[in-house]
Write an enzyme that holds these catalytic residues in place. Structure first.
Site, PDB file in Angstrom:
ATOM      1  N   GLY A   1      67.671  -3.367 -46.125  1.00 24.58           N
ATOM      2  CA  GLY A   1      66.731  -3.391 -47.245  1.00 24.58           C
ATOM      3  C   GLY A   1      65.763  -4.551 -47.188  1.00 24.58           C
ATOM      4  O   GLY A   1      65.556  -5.253 -48.178  1.00 24.58           O
ATOM      5  N   PHE A   2      65.148  -4.755 -45.999  1.00 31.37           N
ATOM      6  CA  PHE A   2      64.200  -5.865 -45.798  1.00 31.37           C
ATOM      7  C   PHE A   2      64.836  -7.214 -46.136  1.00 31.37           C
ATOM      8  O   PHE A   2      64.177  -8.127 -46.618  1.00 31.37           O
ATOM      9  CB  PHE A   2      62.931  -5.644 -46.619  1.00 31.37           C
ATOM     10  CG  PHE A   2      61.840  -4.942 -45.859  1.00 31.37           C
ATOM     11  CD1 PHE A   2      60.544  -5.435 -45.858  1.00 31.37           C
ATOM     12  CD2 PHE A   2      62.097  -3.789 -45.129  1.00 31.37           C
ATOM     13  CE1 PHE A   2      59.530  -4.794 -45.152  1.00 31.37           C
ATOM     14  CE2 PHE A   2      61.106  -3.145 -44.427  1.00 31.37           C
ATOM     15  CZ  PHE A   2      59.802  -3.644 -44.441  1.00 31.37           C
TER      16      PHE A   2
ATOM     17  N   LEU B   1      69.819  -6.931 -48.679  1.00 33.97           N
ATOM     18  CA  LEU B   1      71.247  -6.651 -48.543  1.00 33.97           C
ATOM     19  C   LEU B   1      71.957  -7.626 -47.609  1.00 33.97           C
ATOM     20  O   LEU B   1      73.137  -7.450 -47.317  1.00 33.97           O
ATOM     21  CB  LEU B   1      71.446  -5.211 -48.070  1.00 33.97           C
ATOM     22  CG  LEU B   1      71.075  -4.152 -49.121  1.00 33.97           C
ATOM     23  CD1 LEU B   1      70.953  -2.772 -48.483  1.00 33.97           C
ATOM     24  CD2 LEU B   1      72.100  -4.127 -50.255  1.00 33.97           C
TER      25      LEU B   1
ATOM     26  N   GLY C   1      72.040 -10.742 -48.612  1.00 35.15           N
ATOM     27  CA  GLY C   1      72.491 -11.711 -49.600  1.00 35.15           C
ATOM     28  C   GLY C   1      71.677 -12.986 -49.652  1.00 35.15           C
ATOM     29  O   GLY C   1      71.896 -13.839 -50.523  1.00 35.15           O
ATOM     30  N   LYS C   2      70.702 -13.139 -48.749  1.00 36.20           N
ATOM     31  CA  LYS C   2      70.008 -14.428 -48.675  1.00 36.20           C
ATOM     32  C   LYS C   2      69.086 -14.697 -49.861  1.00 36.20           C
ATOM     33  O   LYS C   2      68.728 -15.852 -50.115  1.00 36.20           O
ATOM     34  CB  LYS C   2      69.241 -14.539 -47.364  1.00 36.20           C
ATOM     35  CG  LYS C   2      68.111 -13.541 -47.153  1.00 36.20           C
ATOM     36  CD  LYS C   2      67.514 -13.733 -45.759  1.00 36.20           C
ATOM     37  CE  LYS C   2      66.461 -12.705 -45.417  1.00 36.20           C
ATOM     38  NZ  LYS C   2      65.958 -12.874 -44.032  1.00 36.20           N
TER      39      LYS C   2
ATOM     40  N   SER D   1      65.587   0.100 -41.896  1.00 33.24           N
ATOM     41  CA  SER D   1      65.789  -0.856 -43.009  1.00 33.24           C
ATOM     42  C   SER D   1      67.208  -0.803 -43.570  1.00 33.24           C
ATOM     43  O   SER D   1      67.405  -0.742 -44.791  1.00 33.24           O
ATOM     44  CB  SER D   1      64.765  -0.612 -44.125  1.00 33.24           C
ATOM     45  OG  SER D   1      63.457  -0.881 -43.680  1.00 33.24           O
TER      46      SER D   1
ATOM     47  N   TYR E   1      52.575  -1.617 -34.981  1.00 31.68           N
ATOM     48  CA  TYR E   1      53.356  -2.842 -35.149  1.00 31.68           C
ATOM     49  C   TYR E   1      52.644  -4.035 -34.540  1.00 31.68           C
ATOM     50  O   TYR E   1      51.899  -3.888 -33.574  1.00 31.68           O
ATOM     51  CB  TYR E   1      54.724  -2.675 -34.470  1.00 31.68           C
ATOM     52  CG  TYR E   1      55.690  -1.779 -35.189  1.00 31.68           C
ATOM     53  CD1 TYR E   1      55.426  -1.276 -36.457  1.00 31.68           C
ATOM     54  CD2 TYR E   1      56.900  -1.408 -34.584  1.00 31.68           C
ATOM     55  CE1 TYR E   1      56.332  -0.440 -37.103  1.00 31.68           C
ATOM     56  CE2 TYR E   1      57.805  -0.587 -35.227  1.00 31.68           C
ATOM     57  CZ  TYR E   1      57.511  -0.098 -36.480  1.00 31.68           C
ATOM     58  OH  TYR E   1      58.409   0.725 -37.106  1.00 31.68           O
TER      59      TYR E   1
END
Length: 352
Positions: free
Chosen positions: A237-238, A241, A243-244, A234, A53
């Site tokens: 969902g990255f 999900l 909504g943006k 996740s 990371y």
């Protein structure tokens, strides 16, 4: 928030874990420290990181996340004893020669990676040390099918377990886990551990969210029967999900500044598929129709699932962290869960 046990281990963690893969890329060091401070203030005791990371991975940033955490711990005497710290050893290179040049993951690789992580984290022991992805060739990170012709495995599972056992015996690691694994892999790690008196895996860290539920078709039974806890990564969902991206998609100049809009590497992977966004939009609208935000539905789906031991949330701001933690109080009706299943039946798991 009560703590739960991870598998057969003695680790007690909160059912929400702070993931840190944004630290060092999207999140600078002072902000990362503020996020960790807030998480602790709100009762979280579980942090997850990895030697590779931040993400997207690169040679210049590799290890920066663990370094940020190490600086944070050093500046807060006594904090190390209050948290459960998880990290991961990377599997075969996957195009990242700065991690290791070989195509395998030898016992020497495992030991060297652990020692390097301990140094960056400025700690004597890692509570949960996980294999980030299998040394074997497996369908992962969006690959759908197992292909025996691609098998290049060089290190038997028993040899990996023996290397991890040495780290446990040396006091450098308390418990071990897997990530991005298959039912076969989990079964084999447990079987060999029990047969040869080696450390037993406590957890598997795999993707799990409304648009990626392959875990529900086989691996859930494996982990339930073998008492291996799922660390769900996740869950949003990255960001799909949340909504943006519903209005703009991920390719528009007007798209919000999230990782799916910022990084071409992300757009070309599983979360960037048109089908993934199409399915996410359906779930997001379902949430709104039931008086919830998309984030509340997506996180509550993981938080309330019997399949999930702890859900790993990743954030870039304090506001996102608070929103994710506040979603812990959301309850989902049987009707809403059935509606989620109906969308899955129609659209399947596009981000697998």
């Amino acid at each position: 928030m009560n703590t739960i046990s991870l598998g057969t281990s003695d680790l007690r963690v909160t059912p929400i874990c702070l993931g840190t893969m944004t630290f060092g890329e999207q999140v600078d060091e002072p902000t990362s420290h503020a996020i960790m401070d807030r998480a602790i203030e709100r009762g979280i005791n579980f942090l997850d990181t990895a030697e590779m990371y931040p993400v997207p991975p690169s040679a210049p940033t590799c290890g920066a996340t663990e370094t940020f955490i190490g600086h944070w711990l050093k500046a807060r005497p006594g904090m190390r004893q209050k948290i459960v710290l998880a990290s991961k050893v990377a599997g075969p290179s996957r195009g990242m020669p700065w991690i290791r040049e070989g195509q395998g993951m030898t016992a020497a690789d495992i030991e060297a990676s652990c020692n390097a992580s301990l140094k960056r984290l400025q700690t004597d022991v890692i509570d949960l040390y996980q294999i980030h992805w299998p040394e074997r060739h497996v369908p992962a990170f969006g690959s759908l099918y197992y292909d025996p012709a691609q098998e290049k495995s060089q290190t038997p599972i028993r040899e990996q377990l023996e290397a991890l056992a040495k780290l446990v015996q040396a006091g450098k690691v308390r418990h071990i886990g897997l990530s991005n694994e298959t039912p076969y892999g989990v079964h084999e790690f447990v079987r060999l551990a029990e047969q040869h008196g080696l450390p037993r895996v406590a957890t598997v860290q795999n993707p799990y969210c409304l648009i990626s539920r392959v875990y529900d078709n086989g691996l859930d039974e494996t982990c339930h029967r073998l008492n291996v806890g799922l660390l769900a990564y996740s869950p949003l969902g990255f960001g799909l999900l949340s909504g943006k991206y519903d209005a703009t998609g991920i390719h528009s100049p007007e798209a919000p500044r999230g990782r799916m809009a910022l990084y071409e590497r992300m757009k070309s992977q599983r979360w960037g598929r048109e089908a993934s966004l199409a399915a996410a939009r359906r779930y997001n609208q379902l949430a709104r129709d039931h008086g919830l935000t998309p984030t509340q539905l997506a996180l509550a789906f993981c938080y309330r699932s019997w399949r999930v031991a702890s859900t790993i949330i990743g954030v870039t701001t304090l506001a996102q962290l608070d929103e994710d933690l506040d979603a812990w109080n959301v309850q989902l009706s049987d009707e809403l869960l059935a509606a989620c299943d109906a969308i899955r039946l129609e659209m399947r798991d596009p981000a697998n």
